[in-house]
Design a protein around this motif. Structure first.
Motif: not given
Length: 261
Positions: A18, A168, A172, A175, A181
């Motif tokens: 990251g 982002y 994400r 991921q 999140g």
């Protein structure tokens, strides 16, 4: 903070996953070039370069500091990361590794010629105070270098913030950890900061509106002859990094302060 850092950066943690400044060649080379340049200048002025590298992770940039001719002391809040660094540099007498669980060991100690903070300041709640104390360790003619911290949100435009968060979010999605999140996003929208939750505290900037680069610039200008702020685009996705470097807004910054008075 040390406990939270160990939770997020434990045994086997991949710092590169990251970290745009490690993943992307263009960003990594930007940092390495700056570090080599500053070390060379200090060696010409002071005859040697003793470096304090705060929060070295797994030593990605420590290697380059040593290659430039520096003697390096590295600190790490995470004991697993500090142990990794000890193993990595066990045969190199120019590298000293300190486990710094509370962040205080970096602020005390012998004089140094250069302080390096790469992707570190946004992890520190009172980063202005910490930078002030770190610069107290720098000898005349020395320098302070930081990179890879998010620009202060209140001074950024809507395009910059939207592009940054959108890039982002797209990264994400691939991921995992979507539930975490979403829960984190809900807390932020409600103005809640959970001091026991690594998601809120390890990446401290997300609940403190980034890092105030101008406050740091003004602080450093009090004791360094020359202070520059470098703003650039940085995101995790390789494709979005390439696009952003050509057309994207500035989202991230570095500081180089030279000529400690």
């Amino acid at each position: 903070m040390g406990t939270l850092q160990e939770h997020e950066h434990g045994e086997g943690h991949d710092y590169a996953a990251g970290s745009p400044h490690i993943r992307h060649h263009s960003l990594r080379e930007r940092l390495i070039g700056s570090l080599h340049g500053v070390i060379g200048e200090i060696q010409e002025t002071n005859g040697r370069c003793r470096v304090l590298e705060v929060g070295a992770g797994h030593g990605t940039f420590t290697d380059h500091l040593v290659a430039a001719g520096a003697e390096v002391t590295v600190t790490e809040m995470s004991e697993p990361s500090a142990s990794f660094l000890r193993r990595r540099f066990r045969h190199n007498d120019r590298v000293t590794v300190l486990h710094d669980a509370d962040g205080e060991r970096a602020l005390r100690g012998d004089p140094v010629d250069l302080v390096v903070c790469i992707s570190v300041l946004h992890h520190i709640p009172d980063y202005v105070r910490s930078v002030r104390r770190l610069t107290d360790r720098v000898v005349p003619g020395g320098a302070f270098v930081s990179y890879q911290d998010p620009l202060w949100y209140p001074r950024r435009g809507t395009v910059s913030m939207a592009a940054d968060r959108g890039a982002y979010f797209l990264w994400r999605l691939g991921q995992g950890q979507l539930q975490r999140g979403l829960a984190t996003r809900v807390r932020r929208l409600r103005g809640i900061r959970d001091e026991s939750n690594p998601a809120d505290m390890v990446e401290y900037h997300v609940v403190r509106d980034g890092v105030d680069e101008l406050a740091l610039r003004d602080l450093l200008a009090e004791c360094f002859a020359d202070v520059g702020v470098e703003r650039y685009w940085s995101t995790q996705s390789p494709l979005l990094q390439q696009l952003g470097e050509r057309r994207g807004p500035r989202t991230t910054f570095g500081l180089i302060a030279r000529g400690r008075r």
